[in-house]
Motif scaffolding. Sequence first.
Motif, short mmCIF file in Angstrom:
data_model
loop_
_atom_site.label_atom_id
_atom_site.label_comp_id
_atom_site.label_asym_id
_atom_site.label_seq_id
_atom_site.Cartn_x
_atom_site.Cartn_y
_atom_site.Cartn_z
N VAL A 93 0.69 -1.61 0.04
CA VAL A 93 -0.20 0.01 -0.10
C VAL A 93 0.78 1.47 0.25
O VAL A 93 0.45 2.25 -0.98
CB VAL A 93 -0.88 0.27 0.93
N LEU A 94 2.11 1.21 0.59
CA LEU A 94 2.74 2.52 1.12
C LEU A 94 3.39 2.81 -0.48
O LEU A 94 4.08 3.74 -0.42
CB LEU A 94 4.26 1.77 2.26
N VAL A 95 4.37 1.65 -1.06
CA VAL A 95 4.88 1.85 -2.44
C VAL A 95 3.53 2.13 -3.71
O VAL A 95 3.88 3.14 -4.48
CB VAL A 95 5.01 0.47 -2.53
N GLY A 123 1.93 9.52 -6.10
CA GLY A 123 2.52 10.56 -5.18
C GLY A 123 1.82 10.83 -4.04
O GLY A 123 1.88 12.24 -3.95
N ALA A 124 0.77 10.18 -3.78
CA ALA A 124 -0.10 10.72 -2.04
C ALA A 124 0.99 10.67 -0.49
O ALA A 124 0.76 11.20 -0.21
CB ALA A 124 -0.84 10.06 -1.99
N PHE A 184 9.37 6.39 0.50
CA PHE A 184 10.51 5.00 0.29
C PHE A 184 11.47 6.20 -0.86
O PHE A 184 10.63 6.85 -2.14
CB PHE A 184 10.51 3.99 -0.64
N PRO A 185 12.37 6.99 -0.15
CA PRO A 185 12.69 8.09 -1.43
C PRO A 185 13.60 7.47 -2.41
O PRO A 185 13.47 7.96 -3.47
CB PRO A 185 14.30 8.27 -0.05
N PHE A 186 13.43 6.34 -2.35
CA PHE A 186 13.65 5.73 -4.11
C PHE A 186 12.14 5.62 -5.10
O PHE A 186 13.54 5.29 -6.13
CB PHE A 186 14.20 4.47 -3.67
N ILE A 187 11.54 5.45 -4.08
CA ILE A 187 10.47 5.60 -5.85
C ILE A 187 9.93 7.13 -6.37
O ILE A 187 9.57 7.73 -5.33
CB ILE A 187 9.04 4.76 -4.68
N ARG A 188 9.86 7.08 -7.62
CA ARG A 188 9.63 8.77 -8.30
C ARG A 188 8.12 8.38 -8.56
O ARG A 188 7.47 7.72 -8.87
CB ARG A 188 10.47 8.83 -9.27
#
Length: 128
Positions: free
Chosen positions: A108-110, A116-117, A121-125
């Motif tokens: 869910v977080l990914v 963009g909500a 995770f800083p590595f996910i754009r």
Amino acid sequence: MKKPAKILTTAMIMLFSLVQMPLTQAAMITTGEAIQAQQRNIDRDNLLSMLQKDELRAQLAAYGVDAQAAAERISHMTDAEIAMLNDHLDEMPAGESFLSVIGLIVVVLVVTDLIGATDVFPFIRPVS
């Protein structure tokens, strides 16, 4: 001359009283709707209480997820997302619940990072 002024004053008072009337309406809700609203609050509270368990916090930390960020995300989830998460929890066998909950929360977080909500995770754009 007094009569037109009195008519104008009365008309203005009536107009202002109509304009300031609230446009909201009260409506009856059914017992089912009241129970559903209460159940959504209970479901959200249950998920948040699960995040207080040390085993779950340790697993989230192992995945690089801050438990506070997960709790904040759960607080902002829609009713449909809460229902989906709880449905998956109800389907799981007892021994798999912690790992499955962690996996589901990470997924869910990914997804919310991708749309963009959130920015957990800083590595996910975000997809834009």
